[in-house]
Motif scaffolding. Structure first.
Motif, mmCIF file in Angstrom:
data_model
loop_
_atom_site.group_PDB
_atom_site.id
_atom_site.type_symbol
_atom_site.label_atom_id
_atom_site.label_comp_id
_atom_site.label_asym_id
_atom_site.label_seq_id
_atom_site.Cartn_x
_atom_site.Cartn_y
_atom_site.Cartn_z
ATOM 1 N N PRO A 31 0.925 -1.355 -0.036
ATOM 2 C CA PRO A 31 0.085 0.165 0.042
ATOM 3 C C PRO A 31 0.889 1.259 -0.067
ATOM 4 C CG PRO A 31 -0.611 -1.397 1.879
ATOM 5 C CD PRO A 31 0.539 -2.159 1.172
ATOM 6 N N PRO A 32 0.283 2.303 -0.592
ATOM 7 C CA PRO A 32 1.300 3.746 -0.582
ATOM 8 C C PRO A 32 1.659 4.137 0.790
ATOM 9 C CG PRO A 32 -0.914 3.899 -1.778
ATOM 10 C CD PRO A 32 -1.042 2.589 -1.117
ATOM 11 N N GLY A 33 2.659 4.350 0.866
ATOM 12 C CA GLY A 33 3.438 4.584 2.396
ATOM 13 C C GLY A 33 3.808 3.675 3.203
ATOM 14 N N HIS A 34 3.736 2.330 2.832
ATOM 15 C CA HIS A 34 3.929 1.227 3.560
ATOM 16 C C HIS A 34 5.659 1.187 3.770
ATOM 17 C CE1 HIS A 34 4.358 -2.897 4.740
ATOM 18 N NE2 HIS A 34 3.066 -2.812 5.303
ATOM 19 N N ARG A 35 5.941 0.515 4.786
ATOM 20 C CA ARG A 35 7.307 0.639 5.157
ATOM 21 C C ARG A 35 8.285 -0.516 4.174
ATOM 22 N NH1 ARG A 35 8.338 -3.145 10.240
ATOM 23 N NH2 ARG A 35 6.446 -4.326 10.159
ATOM 24 N N PHE A 36 7.435 -1.366 3.536
ATOM 25 C CA PHE A 36 8.191 -2.432 3.034
ATOM 26 C C PHE A 36 8.427 -1.572 1.585
ATOM 27 C CE2 PHE A 36 8.489 -5.900 -0.096
ATOM 28 C CZ PHE A 36 9.281 -6.468 0.654
ATOM 29 N N PRO A 37 9.874 -1.854 1.298
ATOM 30 C CA PRO A 37 10.192 -1.227 -0.156
ATOM 31 C C PRO A 37 10.025 -1.952 -1.264
ATOM 32 C CG PRO A 37 12.154 -2.441 0.898
ATOM 33 C CD PRO A 37 10.918 -2.455 1.878
ATOM 34 N N MET A 38 8.698 -2.027 -1.634
ATOM 35 C CA MET A 38 8.408 -2.770 -2.795
ATOM 36 C C MET A 38 8.920 -2.474 -4.203
ATOM 37 S SD MET A 38 6.100 -5.343 -3.257
ATOM 38 C CE MET A 38 4.969 -5.213 -2.134
ATOM 39 N N GLY A 39 9.329 -1.128 -4.262
ATOM 40 C CA GLY A 39 9.886 -0.629 -5.368
ATOM 41 C C GLY A 39 11.442 -1.286 -5.799
ATOM 42 N N LYS A 40 11.745 -1.881 -4.667
ATOM 43 C CA LYS A 40 13.386 -2.478 -5.038
ATOM 44 C C LYS A 40 13.289 -3.593 -5.993
ATOM 45 C CE LYS A 40 12.906 -6.018 -1.362
ATOM 46 N NZ LYS A 40 13.767 -6.344 0.009
ATOM 47 N N TYR A 41 12.207 -4.217 -6.331
ATOM 48 C CA TYR A 41 12.173 -5.223 -7.048
ATOM 49 C C TYR A 41 12.198 -4.765 -8.655
ATOM 50 C CZ TYR A 41 10.592 -8.057 -3.071
ATOM 51 O OH TYR A 41 10.579 -8.701 -1.956
ATOM 52 N N ARG A 42 11.536 -3.827 -8.781
ATOM 53 C CA ARG A 42 11.702 -3.095 -10.117
ATOM 54 C C ARG A 42 13.043 -2.423 -10.339
ATOM 55 N NH1 ARG A 42 10.575 2.154 -12.521
ATOM 56 N NH2 ARG A 42 9.602 2.117 -14.459
ATOM 57 N N GLU A 43 13.691 -1.868 -9.306
ATOM 58 C CA GLU A 43 14.842 -1.153 -9.428
ATOM 59 C C GLU A 43 15.888 -2.134 -9.619
ATOM 60 O OE1 GLU A 43 15.127 0.974 -5.540
ATOM 61 O OE2 GLU A 43 13.375 2.174 -6.116
ATOM 62 N N VAL A 44 15.904 -3.364 -9.170
ATOM 63 C CA VAL A 44 17.004 -4.318 -9.385
ATOM 64 C C VAL A 44 16.822 -4.747 -10.811
ATOM 65 C CG1 VAL A 44 17.504 -6.942 -8.903
ATOM 66 C CG2 VAL A 44 17.116 -5.029 -6.921
ATOM 67 N N ARG A 45 15.304 -4.932 -11.306
ATOM 68 C CA ARG A 45 15.045 -5.637 -12.751
ATOM 69 C C ARG A 45 15.928 -4.585 -13.654
ATOM 70 N NH1 ARG A 45 11.693 -3.776 -16.120
ATOM 71 N NH2 ARG A 45 10.338 -3.076 -14.793
ATOM 72 N N ILE A 46 15.625 -3.306 -13.533
ATOM 73 C CA ILE A 46 16.106 -2.112 -14.267
ATOM 74 C C ILE A 46 17.419 -2.237 -14.290
ATOM 75 C CG2 ILE A 46 16.244 0.332 -14.531
ATOM 76 C CD1 ILE A 46 13.285 0.354 -13.578
ATOM 77 N N ALA A 47 18.264 -2.253 -13.081
ATOM 78 C CA ALA A 47 19.757 -2.532 -12.924
ATOM 79 C C ALA A 47 20.245 -3.525 -13.831
ATOM 80 C CB ALA A 47 20.078 -2.161 -11.429
ATOM 81 N N LEU A 48 19.771 -4.512 -13.754
ATOM 82 C CA LEU A 48 20.281 -5.547 -14.381
ATOM 83 C C LEU A 48 20.089 -5.505 -15.927
ATOM 84 C CD1 LEU A 48 18.769 -8.630 -12.115
ATOM 85 C CD2 LEU A 48 21.343 -8.105 -12.443
ATOM 86 N N GLN A 49 19.062 -5.073 -16.036
ATOM 87 C CA GLN A 49 18.879 -4.737 -17.577
ATOM 88 C C GLN A 49 19.704 -3.871 -18.363
ATOM 89 O OE1 GLN A 49 14.739 -4.091 -17.180
ATOM 90 N NE2 GLN A 49 14.103 -5.849 -18.526
ATOM 91 N N SER A 50 19.928 -2.752 -17.323
ATOM 92 C CA SER A 50 21.029 -1.772 -17.831
ATOM 93 C C SER A 50 22.338 -2.223 -17.884
ATOM 94 C CB SER A 50 20.954 -0.547 -16.756
ATOM 95 O OG SER A 50 19.658 0.031 -16.876
ATOM 96 N N LYS A 51 22.844 -3.064 -17.086
ATOM 97 C CA LYS A 51 24.126 -3.767 -17.245
ATOM 98 C C LYS A 51 24.253 -4.497 -18.502
ATOM 99 C CE LYS A 51 25.383 -3.618 -12.253
ATOM 100 N NZ LYS A 51 26.742 -2.787 -12.326
ATOM 101 N N ILE A 52 23.304 -5.236 -18.664
ATOM 102 C CA ILE A 52 23.303 -6.236 -20.028
ATOM 103 C C ILE A 52 23.441 -5.206 -21.111
ATOM 104 C CG2 ILE A 52 21.988 -7.747 -21.323
ATOM 105 C CD1 ILE A 52 21.056 -9.012 -18.488
ATOM 106 N N GLU A 53 22.565 -4.124 -20.907
ATOM 107 C CA GLU A 53 22.674 -3.363 -22.259
ATOM 108 C C GLU A 53 24.048 -2.779 -22.478
ATOM 109 O OE1 GLU A 53 19.166 -0.827 -21.785
ATOM 110 O OE2 GLU A 53 17.614 -2.550 -22.047
ATOM 111 N N ALA A 54 24.612 -2.329 -21.512
ATOM 112 C CA ALA A 54 25.828 -1.627 -21.597
ATOM 113 C C ALA A 54 27.014 -2.621 -22.048
ATOM 114 C CB ALA A 54 26.210 -0.985 -20.098
ATOM 115 N N LEU A 55 26.686 -3.960 -22.036
ATOM 116 C CA LEU A 55 27.825 -4.749 -22.486
ATOM 117 C C LEU A 55 28.070 -4.456 -24.093
ATOM 118 C CD1 LEU A 55 26.705 -8.064 -21.002
ATOM 119 C CD2 LEU A 55 28.488 -6.480 -20.155
#
Length: 185
Positions: free
Chosen positions: A1-25
């Motif tokens: 839920p909005p404002g919840h203490r669990f950092p749900m957005g971290k999963y999207r951030e990890v995926r985006i970081a991995l995809q960026s690393k692969i694209e940078a190869l």
């Protein structure tokens, strides 16, 4: 839920970081990376009850948990969260099945090459792996959840593999928490 203490957005951030690393190869490096990102399927009740009590599974899916149970889990019940939970477990199951099926295909191919003595080859069957960036719900028990975990995705994946394939498989979760996964034999 909005404002919840669990950092749900971290999963999207990890995926985006991995995809960026692969694209940078470089193109050459990218050609050697066997990595694809897939949308997680939803786990089925049949898969969940390989590990968890059916009554508990049904109570969670149908919003019949007590206020205390939801507080121990750490999330209020909502249909959106049910879908997120099923996606988390389903993605881990899909990743485990994908790695095992790739292993079986590689093993079969290598055995055929050995049998037919078809030139030199490298035995890479041991290099089959997969990952699920939104998995790791290891605080769940057979009939209750806690610590933001409703179901144990690693244990469900292991039990689904054991039901589908009789040969043993190695499933390893990398984290810094105590493991509470259940594995049936």
């Amino acid at each position: 839920p909005p404002g919840h203490r669990f950092p749900m957005g971290k999963y999207r951030e990890v995926r985006i970081a991995l995809q960026s690393k692969i694209e940078a190869l470089s193109q050459d490096e990218q050609s050697r990376v066997d990595c694809d990102f897939r949308i997680s399927p939803l786990a089925t009740v049949e898969q969940l009850i390989t590990t968890h009590d059916e009554h508990y599974v049904q109570r969670y899916l149908n919003g019949k948990m007590t206020e205390l149970e939801n507080r121990n889990i750490g999330f209020p019940w909502s249909l959106q969260h049910v879908n997120r939970t099923l996606s988390s477990v389903g993605g881990t199951v899909a990743a485990a099945l994908s790695a095992w099926e790739k292993y079986c295909k590689r093993h079969e191919l290598i055995q055929k090459k050995k049998h037919n003595r078809q030139g030199s080859f490298e035995d890479t069957t041991h290099l089959c792996w997969s990952a699920h960036v939104a998995g790791g719900t290891h605080h769940a028990f057979k009939d209750y959840g806690e610590g933001f975990c409703i179901f144990s995705d690693i244990a469900v994946a292991a039990n689904v593999l054991l039901q589908k394939y009789p040969a043993p498989a190695l499933i390893q979760q990398s984290n810094n928490h105590t493991q509470k996964n259940q594995l049936s034999t």
